[in-house]
Design an enzyme around this catalytic site. Structure first.
Site, short mmCIF file in Angstrom:
data_model
loop_
_atom_site.label_atom_id
_atom_site.label_comp_id
_atom_site.label_asym_id
_atom_site.label_seq_id
_atom_site.Cartn_x
_atom_site.Cartn_y
_atom_site.Cartn_z
N ILE A 59 0.94 -1.25 0.08
CA ILE A 59 -0.06 -0.18 0.00
C ILE A 59 0.93 1.19 -0.09
O ILE A 59 1.83 1.11 0.76
CB ILE A 59 -1.08 -0.08 1.09
CG1 ILE A 59 -1.80 1.38 1.16
CG2 ILE A 59 -0.21 -0.28 2.52
CD1 ILE A 59 -3.05 1.37 2.28
N SER A 60 0.66 2.16 -0.89
CA SER A 60 1.60 3.09 -0.88
C SER A 60 1.69 4.27 0.10
O SER A 60 0.70 4.40 0.80
CB SER A 60 1.23 4.00 -2.61
OG SER A 60 1.50 3.32 -3.43
#
Length: 211
Positions: A59-60
């Site tokens: 997840i960025s």
């Protein structure tokens, strides 16, 4: 109250690195990042870190999500296509700004988890599909905006075909294995032009799907 304070704290952290437009700030204040983070990393949800997901994905960082969102120039847009749904956090942010969000994920496990989150959070304007995102989603094209949430060596021509006239496509583009750069493409009079924005680091776009 605690969640609202956490969201506010996150926005303040992002703002120290990257000045948020009002509509992007408001979107971040409406989405709990912890809902998209695996339980073992939930205590880190409101830091600016990228965090591990299933299937060796990530997840960025919220800072990266903010930059990609703002660079898309979304205000007043109707439809956006995201290539690489992942946890669904980026799509959730987009859904607070655009009327319709179409997101594609090639890893079945991730897609099922993301769809469950969208349903639980009553994000009914997000439409998610299991497919190789490099093919786009012709049924709902053209899209005013297209976002790659993974690094591409080059943008498939079919996606430029599905980009509306006057539209913008944002993608991390691989210049070398260790150097990726956020690139913004414009479609005007049927022609594609581009500008580079800043270095970044994403997982790569891969071909095909994975059950």
């Amino acid at each position: 109250m605690i969640k609202a304070r956490n969201r506010q704290h996150l926005v303040e952290q992002i703002d120290t690195h990257f000045k948020l437009d009002a509509h992007v700030r408001e979107a971040f204040l409406q989405v709990d990042r912890e809902a998209f983070v695996p339980s073992e990393f939930r205590h880190l949800s409101y830091n600016l870190d990228a965090l591990p997901l299933a299937a060796s994905q990530w997840i960025s960082s919220p800072l990266t999500v903010a930059k990609m969102t703002q660079h898309l120039e979304l205000k007043g847009m109707d439809s956006v296509l995201e290539i690489g749904c992942g946890s669904g956090y980026q799509a959730a942010i987009l859904s607070k700004i655009c009327r319709r969000v179409f997101t594609i994920e090639r890893i079945d496990e991730l897609l099922k988890e993301a769809k469950a989150r969208f349903s639980q959070l009553e994000m009914h304007n997000i439409f998610a599909r299991f497919d190789d995102g490099q093919r786009g989603w012709k049924q709902y094209a053209p899209f005013e905006r297209i976002l790659f949430s993974a690094t591409a060596k080059e943008i498939p021509e079919v996606l430029f075909e599905q980009l509306a006239e006057g539209g913008i496509l944002i993608a991390p583009v691989e210049q070398s294995p260790d150097y990726h750069i956020i690139t913004r493409f414009y479609k005007k009079n049927g022609r594609i032009t581009s500008e580079t924005i800043e270095p970044c680091l994403f997982v790569p776009v891969l071909d095909g799907t994975r059950k």
